[in-house]
Scaffold this active site. Structure first.
Site, PDB file in Angstrom:
ATOM      1  N   ILE A  47       1.617  -3.278  -3.464  1.00 59.57           N
ATOM      2  CA  ILE A  47       2.549  -2.842  -2.400  1.00 59.57           C
ATOM      3  C   ILE A  47       2.458  -3.930  -1.295  1.00 59.57           C
ATOM      4  O   ILE A  47       3.413  -4.379  -0.813  1.00 59.57           O
ATOM      5  CB  ILE A  47       2.657  -1.364  -1.824  1.00 59.57           C
ATOM      6  CG1 ILE A  47       2.684  -0.409  -3.115  1.00 59.57           C
ATOM      7  CG2 ILE A  47       3.476  -0.984  -0.672  1.00 59.57           C
ATOM      8  CD1 ILE A  47       2.318   1.127  -2.647  1.00 59.57           C
ATOM      9  N   TYR A  52      -7.624  -5.007   5.902  1.00 60.25           N
ATOM     10  CA  TYR A  52      -8.036  -3.915   5.617  1.00 60.25           C
ATOM     11  C   TYR A  52      -8.500  -4.132   3.957  1.00 60.25           C
ATOM     12  O   TYR A  52      -9.293  -3.595   3.456  1.00 60.25           O
ATOM     13  CB  TYR A  52      -7.514  -2.591   5.687  1.00 60.25           C
ATOM     14  CG  TYR A  52      -6.263  -2.591   5.145  1.00 60.25           C
ATOM     15  CD1 TYR A  52      -5.827  -2.304   3.982  1.00 60.25           C
ATOM     16  CD2 TYR A  52      -5.113  -2.897   6.100  1.00 60.25           C
ATOM     17  CE1 TYR A  52      -4.654  -2.303   3.299  1.00 60.25           C
ATOM     18  CE2 TYR A  52      -3.672  -2.891   5.620  1.00 60.25           C
ATOM     19  CZ  TYR A  52      -3.234  -2.639   4.149  1.00 60.25           C
ATOM     20  OH  TYR A  52      -2.151  -2.615   3.600  1.00 60.25           O
ATOM     21  N   LYS A  71      -5.498   2.668  -1.800  1.00 63.07           N
ATOM     22  CA  LYS A  71      -5.831   1.642  -0.764  1.00 63.07           C
ATOM     23  C   LYS A  71      -7.147   1.153  -0.858  1.00 63.07           C
ATOM     24  O   LYS A  71      -8.182   1.982  -1.213  1.00 63.07           O
ATOM     25  CB  LYS A  71      -5.845   2.109   0.782  1.00 63.07           C
ATOM     26  CG  LYS A  71      -6.274   1.314   1.912  1.00 63.07           C
ATOM     27  CD  LYS A  71      -6.547   1.692   3.138  1.00 63.07           C
ATOM     28  CE  LYS A  71      -4.913   1.996   4.018  1.00 63.07           C
ATOM     29  NZ  LYS A  71      -5.006   2.273   5.578  1.00 63.07           N
ATOM     30  N   ASP A 173      -2.158   4.846  17.228  1.00 59.46           N
ATOM     31  CA  ASP A 173      -1.476   3.598  16.964  1.00 59.46           C
ATOM     32  C   ASP A 173       0.144   4.136  16.070  1.00 59.46           C
ATOM     33  O   ASP A 173       0.352   3.945  15.255  1.00 59.46           O
ATOM     34  CB  ASP A 173      -2.122   2.727  15.933  1.00 59.46           C
ATOM     35  CG  ASP A 173      -1.625   1.644  15.508  1.00 59.46           C
ATOM     36  OD1 ASP A 173      -0.833   1.077  16.304  1.00 59.46           O
ATOM     37  OD2 ASP A 173      -2.056   1.021  14.450  1.00 59.46           O
TER      38      ASP A 173
END
Length: 426
Positions: A47, A52, A71, A173
């Protein structure tokens, strides 16, 4: 502090019980070791990537139904040598908070897997985000986002934010790219990498993170250098998102001044100018705490040099122009956000954080309690189709032994920031 049975606030002052909402996450989410990601998930494709690490789309195996976003955090790298020196503070915060949080309007964590010194966070998969939806409506021959859809999105966003704030969590954020939307129209607050607990902090929030919130959504007290701040910073960001859903462009689109070599945080002069252009010059009469802000002298200098001393708020003019330009019906008809929409927006974009509306107060605002009822599916009644999230087969190697990469040709580099940077150049 947190609980799986936290109620779901509704628009008439009641609560939906948490048990009535479907959740893919098993109870007791935690760390899983001695298991490989590919043993539990089929990797569909890649994706996005960023500082990170990388994010992949996956489908569950062996009875684990549904789609997931995995992730993969990358370790520190020095030259071509990977140094396993630990994870960033952002990654640790995100894992700790997501392991405890459970609410229908906050992204759902399925599990955390430790495999050969690599850490994987497995989330539910969401097909859309608000930035993608906004971009879709900016294309030629497309219309403004329907008013009922905006109302549902905003309500669900505030509902998730109420849960976070009730549990002493600041997101810090909020922006369109971090507000996820499932294919069934459920809104999820995502990316808690900058989130933190604010219950009796040992040090000021500023001491831990000197720069928080993406510049276009940063509250004035942060721009003024406040050393301590409250959940009100998240509500300002919600106001900016509300305005962007209406106008299809950021309401305060400034340019960020970067920190110097000494890591000194500069006064964000250009961003403050963008806010003053619409909101007028903040004044100590209506914001008593303004004079004690570290950047107050910079604000005075800006006001003198730019002729802002007599600049008054023109938010209502901006709002009415926005409604007209985007084809919303006049008055308070079902096809327009109406006067109630402006009142809520003005309360979210209040200069003084002590006067800014809270998430709970916002959920009880007439914008939600009158007119068209809020729908749990933000896409309800919308006949159009949004494109699916881009998934590529070019780089779908999730193995822990593979070198975690950075930007590659043809692939998005940190979809949350890359797209925003592109829009800044437009």
């Amino acid at each position: 502090m947190f609980g799986r049975n936290f109620p779901f606030f509704n628009s008439i002052g009641g609560f939906y019980p948490r048990e009535s909402l479907d959740s893919k996450r098993p109870s007791g989410t935690g760390y899983t070791s001695k298991v490989r990601v590919r043993d539990k998930y089929h990797i569909v494709g890649f994706i996005s990537s960023g500082t990170y690490g990388r994010v992949y789309k996956a489908i569950g195996k062996d009875g684990r139904k549904g789609e997931y976003a995995i992730k993969k955090f990358k370790p520190d790298k020095e030259g071509e040598i990977i140094q396993y020196t630990g994870l960033s503070q952002s990654a640790i915060r995100e894992m700790a908070l997501c392991s405890e949080l459970d609410h229908p309007n906050v992204v759902q964590l399925a599990e955390i897997i430790l495999e050969d010194k690599c850490i994987f966070m497995v989330f539910e998969y969401t097909e859309h985000d608000l930035l993608q939806i906004i971009h879709h409506h900016t294309q030629p021959q497309r219309h403004a986002i329907p008013a009922p859809m905006i109302k549902s999105i905003l309500f669900q966003l505030l509902n998730g934010l109420l849960y976070l704030h009730t549990n002493w969590v600041l997101h810090r954020d909020l922006k369109p790219a971090n507000i996820l939307v499932t294919s069934s129209g459920a809104v999820r607050i995502g990316d808690l990498g900058l989130a933190r607990l604010f219950y009796k902090p040992l040090n000021s929030l500023y001491s831990g993170d000197k720069v928080v919130v993406t510049i276009w959504y940063r509250a004035p007290e942060l721009l003024m250098g406040s050393r301590h701040y409250t959940p009100a910073v998240d509500l300002w960001a919600v106001g900016c998102i509300f305005a962007e859903l209406l106008s299809l462009r950021p309401i305060f689109k400034g340019e960020e001044a970067k920190m110097d070599s000494k890591k000194t945080v500069p006064f964000q002069r250009n961003q403050m100018m963008k806010i003053i252009d619409i909101m007028g010059l903040p004044r100590k009469e209506t914001w008593p705490g303004l004079v004690s802000m570290p950047e107050f002298s910079q604000l005075q200098s800006l006001a003198m040099s730019r002729g802002y001393l007599n600049r008054q708020c023109n938010l209502e003019g901006w709002y009415q122009s926005c409604l007209k330009n985007n084809g919303y019906s006049p008055g308070s008809a079902a096809g327009t956000p109406g006067a109630e929409g402006f009142d809520l927006l003005s309360r979210l974009l209040e200069y003084d954080p002590t006067k800014r509306i809270s998430a709970r107060e916002a959920l009880e605002h007439p914008y939600f309690t009158t007119g068209t009822p809020v729908t749990a599916n933000c896409f309800a009644g919308y006949e159009g189709k949004y494109p699916h999230r881009r998934v590529t087969q070019d780089d779908n190697d999730i193995r822990s032994g593979s070198l975690p990469g950075t930007k590659r040709s043809g692939l998005p580099d940190d979809s949350l920031m890359g797209r925003a940077a592109k829009r800044l150049k437009e």
